[in-house]
Structure formats: C-alpha cells, structure tokens
Design a protein around this motif. Sequence first.
Motif, PDB file in Angstrom:
ATOM      1  N   ALA A  26       0.917  -1.131  -0.107  1.00 37.45           N
ATOM      2  CA  ALA A  26       0.100   0.174  -0.309  1.00 37.45           C
ATOM      3  C   ALA A  26       0.963   1.192   0.093  1.00 37.45           C
ATOM      4  CB  ALA A  26      -1.508   0.272   1.605  1.00 37.45           C
ATOM      5  N   ARG A  27       1.954   1.094   0.900  1.00 36.67           N
ATOM      6  CA  ARG A  27       2.704   2.502   1.047  1.00 36.67           C
ATOM      7  C   ARG A  27       3.733   2.434  -0.346  1.00 36.67           C
ATOM      8  NH1 ARG A  27       5.681   1.167   5.739  1.00 36.67           N
ATOM      9  NH2 ARG A  27       8.064   1.337   4.851  1.00 36.67           N
ATOM     10  N   LEU A  28       4.276   1.516  -1.244  1.00 36.70           N
ATOM     11  CA  LEU A  28       5.383   1.573  -2.312  1.00 36.70           C
ATOM     12  C   LEU A  28       5.196   1.419  -3.500  1.00 36.70           C
ATOM     13  CD1 LEU A  28       7.896  -0.347  -0.217  1.00 36.70           C
ATOM     14  CD2 LEU A  28       8.053   2.646  -0.425  1.00 36.70           C
ATOM     15  N   GLY A  29       3.857   0.167  -3.270  1.00 38.46           N
ATOM     16  CA  GLY A  29       3.384   0.031  -4.448  1.00 38.46           C
ATOM     17  C   GLY A  29       3.751  -1.860  -5.018  1.00 38.46           C
TER      18      GLY A  29
ATOM     19  N   GLU B  64       5.291  -3.523  -7.057  1.00 34.68           N
ATOM     20  CA  GLU B  64       6.673  -3.296  -8.301  1.00 34.68           C
ATOM     21  C   GLU B  64       7.884  -3.105  -7.273  1.00 34.68           C
ATOM     22  OE1 GLU B  64       6.933  -5.328 -10.881  1.00 34.68           O
ATOM     23  OE2 GLU B  64       5.311  -5.321 -11.608  1.00 34.68           O
ATOM     24  N   ALA B  65       7.297  -2.251  -6.318  1.00 33.76           N
ATOM     25  CA  ALA B  65       8.835  -1.519  -5.812  1.00 33.76           C
ATOM     26  C   ALA B  65       8.344  -2.694  -4.418  1.00 33.76           C
ATOM     27  CB  ALA B  65       8.551   0.185  -5.513  1.00 33.76           C
TER      28      ALA B  65
ATOM     29  N   HIS C  59      -6.563  -1.526  -1.264  1.00 37.21           N
ATOM     30  CA  HIS C  59      -6.117  -0.184  -1.950  1.00 37.21           C
ATOM     31  C   HIS C  59      -5.634  -0.775  -2.783  1.00 37.21           C
ATOM     32  CE1 HIS C  59      -3.831   3.761  -2.129  1.00 37.21           C
ATOM     33  NE2 HIS C  59      -2.639   2.903  -2.007  1.00 37.21           N
TER      34      HIS C  59
ATOM     35  N   MET D 285      -5.619  -1.658  -7.301  1.00 41.00           N
ATOM     36  CA  MET D 285      -4.206  -0.851  -7.558  1.00 41.00           C
ATOM     37  C   MET D 285      -3.226  -2.131  -8.599  1.00 41.00           C
ATOM     38  SD  MET D 285      -4.947   2.464  -7.082  1.00 41.00           S
ATOM     39  CE  MET D 285      -3.792   2.168  -8.338  1.00 41.00           C
TER      40      MET D 285
ATOM     41  N   ARG E  12      -2.963  -4.882 -12.529  1.00 40.22           N
ATOM     42  CA  ARG E  12      -1.599  -5.211 -13.079  1.00 40.22           C
ATOM     43  C   ARG E  12      -0.492  -6.070 -13.353  1.00 40.22           C
ATOM     44  NH1 ARG E  12       0.072   1.392 -10.812  1.00 40.22           N
ATOM     45  NH2 ARG E  12       0.998   0.556  -9.098  1.00 40.22           N
TER      46      ARG E  12
ATOM     47  N   MET F 255     -21.725  -0.115 -10.738  1.00 32.50           N
ATOM     48  CA  MET F 255     -20.360   0.360 -11.214  1.00 32.50           C
ATOM     49  C   MET F 255     -20.829   1.579  -9.538  1.00 32.50           C
ATOM     50  SD  MET F 255     -18.827  -2.065 -12.033  1.00 32.50           S
ATOM     51  CE  MET F 255     -17.828  -1.563 -11.855  1.00 32.50           C
TER      52      MET F 255
ATOM     53  N   GLN G 193     -17.770   2.057  -7.118  1.00 33.63           N
ATOM     54  CA  GLN G 193     -17.016   2.639  -6.673  1.00 33.63           C
ATOM     55  C   GLN G 193     -16.888   3.916  -5.316  1.00 33.63           C
ATOM     56  OE1 GLN G 193     -16.715   3.209 -10.786  1.00 33.63           O
ATOM     57  NE2 GLN G 193     -15.373   2.087 -10.642  1.00 33.63           N
ATOM     58  N   MET G 194     -18.791   4.450  -5.486  1.00 37.23           N
ATOM     59  CA  MET G 194     -18.888   5.558  -4.426  1.00 37.23           C
ATOM     60  C   MET G 194     -18.920   5.374  -2.964  1.00 37.23           C
ATOM     61  SD  MET G 194     -23.215   7.378  -3.711  1.00 37.23           S
ATOM     62  CE  MET G 194     -23.538   6.060  -2.554  1.00 37.23           C
TER      63      MET G 194
ATOM     64  N   GLY H  16     -15.540   4.340  -2.281  1.00 40.83           N
ATOM     65  CA  GLY H  16     -14.500   5.539  -1.957  1.00 40.83           C
ATOM     66  C   GLY H  16     -14.016   6.332  -1.225  1.00 40.83           C
TER      67      GLY H  16
ATOM     68  N   VAL I 166     -10.774   6.455   1.151  1.00 38.77           N
ATOM     69  CA  VAL I 166      -9.897   7.307   0.686  1.00 38.77           C
ATOM     70  C   VAL I 166     -10.314   8.930   1.472  1.00 38.77           C
ATOM     71  CG1 VAL I 166      -9.477   9.787  -0.981  1.00 38.77           C
ATOM     72  CG2 VAL I 166      -9.946   6.972  -1.484  1.00 38.77           C
ATOM     73  N   TRP I 167     -11.754   8.561   2.560  1.00 45.10           N
ATOM     74  CA  TRP I 167     -11.436   9.673   2.608  1.00 45.10           C
ATOM     75  C   TRP I 167     -12.227   9.491   4.767  1.00 45.10           C
ATOM     76  CZ3 TRP I 167     -15.847  10.889   5.226  1.00 45.10           C
ATOM     77  CH2 TRP I 167     -17.041  10.204   4.478  1.00 45.10           C
TER      78      TRP I 167
ATOM     79  N   ALA J  34       8.611   2.313  -8.051  1.00 45.09           N
ATOM     80  CA  ALA J  34       9.691   1.441  -9.244  1.00 45.09           C
ATOM     81  C   ALA J  34      10.240   1.741 -10.196  1.00 45.09           C
ATOM     82  CB  ALA J  34       8.521  -0.060  -9.082  1.00 45.09           C
TER      83      ALA J  34
ATOM     84  N   ARG K 148       1.099   9.507  -1.990  1.00 44.38           N
ATOM     85  CA  ARG K 148       1.958   9.108  -0.568  1.00 44.38           C
ATOM     86  C   ARG K 148       2.754   9.380  -0.692  1.00 44.38           C
ATOM     87  NH1 ARG K 148       0.860   2.720  -3.064  1.00 44.38           N
ATOM     88  NH2 ARG K 148       1.928   3.407  -5.385  1.00 44.38           N
TER      89      ARG K 148
ATOM     90  N   GLN L 266     -16.476  10.487  -6.027  1.00 45.27           N
ATOM     91  CA  GLN L 266     -15.751   9.130  -6.578  1.00 45.27           C
ATOM     92  C   GLN L 266     -16.623   8.735  -7.409  1.00 45.27           C
ATOM     93  OE1 GLN L 266     -15.137   8.817  -2.526  1.00 45.27           O
ATOM     94  NE2 GLN L 266     -13.316   9.318  -2.267  1.00 45.27           N
TER      95      GLN L 266
END
Lengths: 206, 206
Positions: free
Chosen positions: A25-28, A30-31, A107, A111, A114, A158, A162-163, A166, A169-170, B31, B114, B162
């Motif tokens: 969640a912090r770096l992604g 891949e990282a 998250h 995210m 991919r 949908m 998403q609503m 969401g 997020v806040w 990344a 972030r 959102q």
Amino acid sequence: MARTTGSDGEKTEAAVREAAVSLIARLGYEAMSMRQLAAEVGVQAAALYRYFPTKQDLLFTLMREHMEGLIEAWDAARPAAADPATRLAAYVENHIAFHIERRHSTHVSNMELRSLSHDRLTQILRMRTAYEKELRVILRDGAEAGVFDVEDTGLTAMALIQMMTGVIVWFRPGERLSISEVTATYLSMTMRLVGAAASTGEQRTL
Amino acid sequence: MARTTGSDGEKTEAAVREAAVSLIARLGYEAMSMRQLAAEVGVQAAALYRYFPTKQDLLFTLMREHMEGLIEAWDAARPAAADPATRLAAYVENHIAFHIERRHSTHVSNMELRSLSHDRLTQILRMRTAYEKELRVILRDGAEAGVFDVEDTGLTAMALIQMMTGVIVWFRPGERLSISEVTATYLSMTMRLVGAAASTGEQRTL
C-alpha cells in the motif's frame, strides 16, 4: 485479519501477509522486495519463500483472500427472502463495513491488478464479477418489482460500488463522523440514486 | 496533453511527461527509475534532469498540471449565473469528460499522493479542495434554494466525485456505451442522488 492463535508457522505467515499489505500500500507491489518484506517481519528472506514461493504468489494470495473475505461477509449478511430495498441496504452496509476496516488491503486489491498474470487476473476478476452480480440482481429485482427506478443496472452497480468503496479515501475513524453516521448517509444517497420510494431510505435505521 | 508545436526542448519535455504518466500508471512511482524513463523516451538519463532535476519534481509537475488542467476545464465549462441544477449538470459533464480522456494521469494523481513530500502534498491537496469546494457550493446553493435535498454537502460531494471518477476504472471507448450515453446516465443518477426534482434530471439533454 491476522490470526491470533495457531502454530508459529501460521503466526509467521499471518505476520508476512499483514506486513506485505502495508508495504505494498505504501510503495506499490513492483517497488517492494521480498528482502525488504523479510526485514519488516524480522525473518530471513528464505523463510518467506516457504510460505510464498514467488512474490506474485504472495500478491495473488492477498487479493484472493480479500475477495473471499468480502464474499463470505456478504453471504453472512445477506437477508433471506427479503424485499429488494432491504437486500440493497444490507449490501451497502456490508460493503462499507468490510472496506472501512481493510483500507490498505482494498487499496492493494484495486491498484495491483496490473501486476497479476493473466490466469490469476482472470480468477480475481471472476470473483469480483460474482460479487458485483449480487448487486445487479438486487437492482434488477427492485426494478422489476417497481420499487426501484434504474435505467442501467450495470452502470448503477458500478456507480454505487465506486461511490461506497471511495469512503476509504477520505474516512478516518475518530474524525467528524462515526462509521454508522457515514453508512446512514450513504444508504440514504443509495436509496435516492436507485429511485427507491423516499420513505424506504429515510425511515430505515441502522 | 502532449504539445505538438514548439522547440525540440519542449517536444522532449512533453514526451518525457507522457512516457512518465504511462510508466508510473503501469509500475507505480517508486518502481519507475529515471534511467528506465530515459530509455522509453530515447534520451540519455542526464537529459531528463535538465527538465526535472529530481524524480519527485517530475511527479509533482504531473500532478500539478493534472489539477491545473481540471480547474481550467471547469473554469471554461462553468455556466455564468445559472440555477444550481444547470451548474451541477455542467460540473458532472466536465468532470467525466476530463477524466475519461486522462485515465493514466488520473490514476497517477490518485495513487501517488503517498510519494509527495509534505509541502508538495499540501499544494496538491489545496488545489483538490478548491475544485471540490466548487461542487459543495453548488450543492449548498441548491439545498438553500430548495431544489436539492442534501443531508451532508461534504459527504455528497465526495460520493459524487468518487462515483464519477470511477468511470475510468471500467469505461473503454468503443464498447457497449458511448461517452455521451455514460454521461447521460451518470447525470441522471446524480440528479436523483441530490434529490433534484425528477424532471430536472430526466428532461435534460446533453
């Protein structure tokens, strides 16, 4: 999510999952490196591979367990043989409650699709589609019964998902609104969005 | 977004921005390396640093330009001295049109907050707050005029934003629905969600 009982192996595996969700969640994804994750948990990198032979096995496990948890929570919350408005209210309440408690995991699940291989992506998307279909069926049943006014059940599902998702997020616990106040407002917005009779949304209490 | 005229330097800078948005959307900011980005654009890594002294300068530029573009688009689309329902419709149409054309850039802007330093995060969040406030003011004006029925303008604004931004997650041009069909359905859902008189949402044409 973390298991509090079980063998040392189970405890380590749970600690790995928890640290991985937070790091990704912090770096992604891949990282993040398995070496970094091992350091975070306080084990040797080799120990991680006992539980998760590859980094992608780990990601896939996190995502699969997130979706399994969501589907199980809905199975437990789903009202038996109820009218569409009661079912929709239960779906909204369960969806918000589940995600608000799993901000990082949500998250990661949203995210990092991919980064999944084609086969694994297909498996996760199949679970998501099954979960979303539950909402589409409620909307369709309500439209057919004449208690909802919905133009396009797919788009409405949908938009609602998403609503609701969401919120993570806040929303932060302990600020202006409690979880139940937020849920009540989202429930009322949902009922209006689907054109439910005004009294259905407003008289409902949580 | 890409500039098609200008000096070679401007063209390179535009190519860097475009490649960076795409790479960050695919890999995540942490990344992505400047070396990888340079290879993608076909320049030496040293050339990148002429335009963006640090990797974070690049990220900040992408996010700032995304928000500036959104605010400019809304300034151009905002109807002068109109009733709240017309203003809300314009906000929805502009928001969806802007984001649907900038899927990767939206993704980067939402996901990589972030990775910004505190000061830069504050600058971006200030722009977002200003943009979201425009929606809150429309909702408040509509509620005060008695044409909207909104319980909590802050929550309603977040829910709408959102819901609308979520279009980029599933919408692909050339599939079942056109952008104008999607926008019309979202507009109608929005009008119902804010409790606008039914005729306002349904008689409106795009």
